[in-house]
Design a protein around this motif. Structure first.
Motif: not given
Length: 292
Positions: A29, A31, A35, A79, A83, A186, A190, A195
């Protein structure tokens, strides 16, 4: 030397256009993708600056925090971009990038304290009309379009404020701290949101592709674009960078086939947007020439 510089310029713009292709090929995904992209790119840049060039990465606290803020805008830009690709397709995400020119025409005069250019406003109106037409025609991709627009917003913030940083420290330091700080922010987010424990939900294939994305398609073209400023004008750089959506959309059309086939209205509207940006660039170049 000039011809070689132009070839190198088109090469890095092609590489930037291909990032969207990799974004769709990578199954992780947005994220996780961003990262690891920022983590790997910052490592590559650190090794290049400290090991190969043996340059200092020391900067003042003020510059560090300024670069950290810009790096966060970069992280949000990437991001939203990936996305948008995940929930729609490459063509939608890249076409929305054209809005960056409109947002820049509004933000730049404020930041650099100059008068608003009427030609930029008119061009912006054309781009908005085209985006609205795409939104109406491709409404089933509404989420992708919304995130594509947000991508353009954060990309503009990053680009405009990044322009104010050059000259305050080396170009390599600027790029390194922006990417590293973007990743660090980030990671902290997270970590506190929980996350961070999902960041290991990635396979070796995706890690390899992200490593390729971070090195060949991120660190290298960013450093190369800075070097090219010695041989080409900022206008030529900006005008050529506007070809990124063209390269990306054409590549996506042939690589992914049916999932990237859009309506005729989409291609007409995208073509008009890109043409408007190029015409605006030519008008600016003529004004600059006459002024000088």
């Amino acid at each position: 030397m000039q011809k070689l510089a132009l070839f190198r310029l088109h090469l890095i713009v092609f590489l930037w256009g291909f990032t969207a292709i990799l974004g769709k090929l990578i199954h992780a995904n947005a994220q996780i993708l961003v990262f690891y992209r920022m983590l790997f790119a910052s490592v590559f840049l650190f090794v290049f600056i400290r090991v190969f060039k043996k340059e200092s990465i020391k900067v003042s606290k003020k510059i560090f925090f300024q670069l950290a803020a810009i790096g966060f805008a970069m992280a949000l830009h990437w991001y939203c971009f990936f996305y948008s690709i995940k929930v729609s397709n490459v063509s939608i995400a890249l076409s929305c990038l054209s809005l960056s020119t409109l947002f820049a025409s509004i933000l730049e005069p404020v930041i650099f304290k100059r008068k608003i250019d009427i030609s930029e406003v008119l061009m912006g109106a054309v781009i908005v009309a085209c985006i609205l037409l795409i939104f109406k025609t491709e409404f089933h991709f509404k989420e992708g379009i919304i995130y594509g627009i947000l991508c353009a917003v954060f990309g503009t913030i990053f680009s405009v404020f990044n322009g104010k940083m050059f000259g305050k420290t080396s170009s390599g330091n600027i790029i390194f701290y922006e990417i590293f700080c973007g990743w660090f922010i980030l990671m902290v987010f997270y970590l506190f949101s929980g996350q961070i424990f999902h960041m290991n939900e990635i396979n070796y294939r995706d890690l390899a592709l992200i490593c390729l994305l971070a090195s060949v398609f991120t660190a290298f073209p960013m450093l190369e674009s800075v070097k090219l400023m010695k041989y080409i004008s900022p206008f030529t750089l900006i005008l050529t960078v506007n070809l990124e959506p063209v390269y990306g959309i054409i590549l996506a059309f042939f690589i992914f086939g049916e999932s990237e086939h859009m309506s005729p209205v989409f291609y007409i509207a995208s073509g008009v947007m890109i043409l408007a940006i190029i015409v605006n660039g030519l008008i600016k170049a003529r004004k600059t020439k006459n002024f000088n």
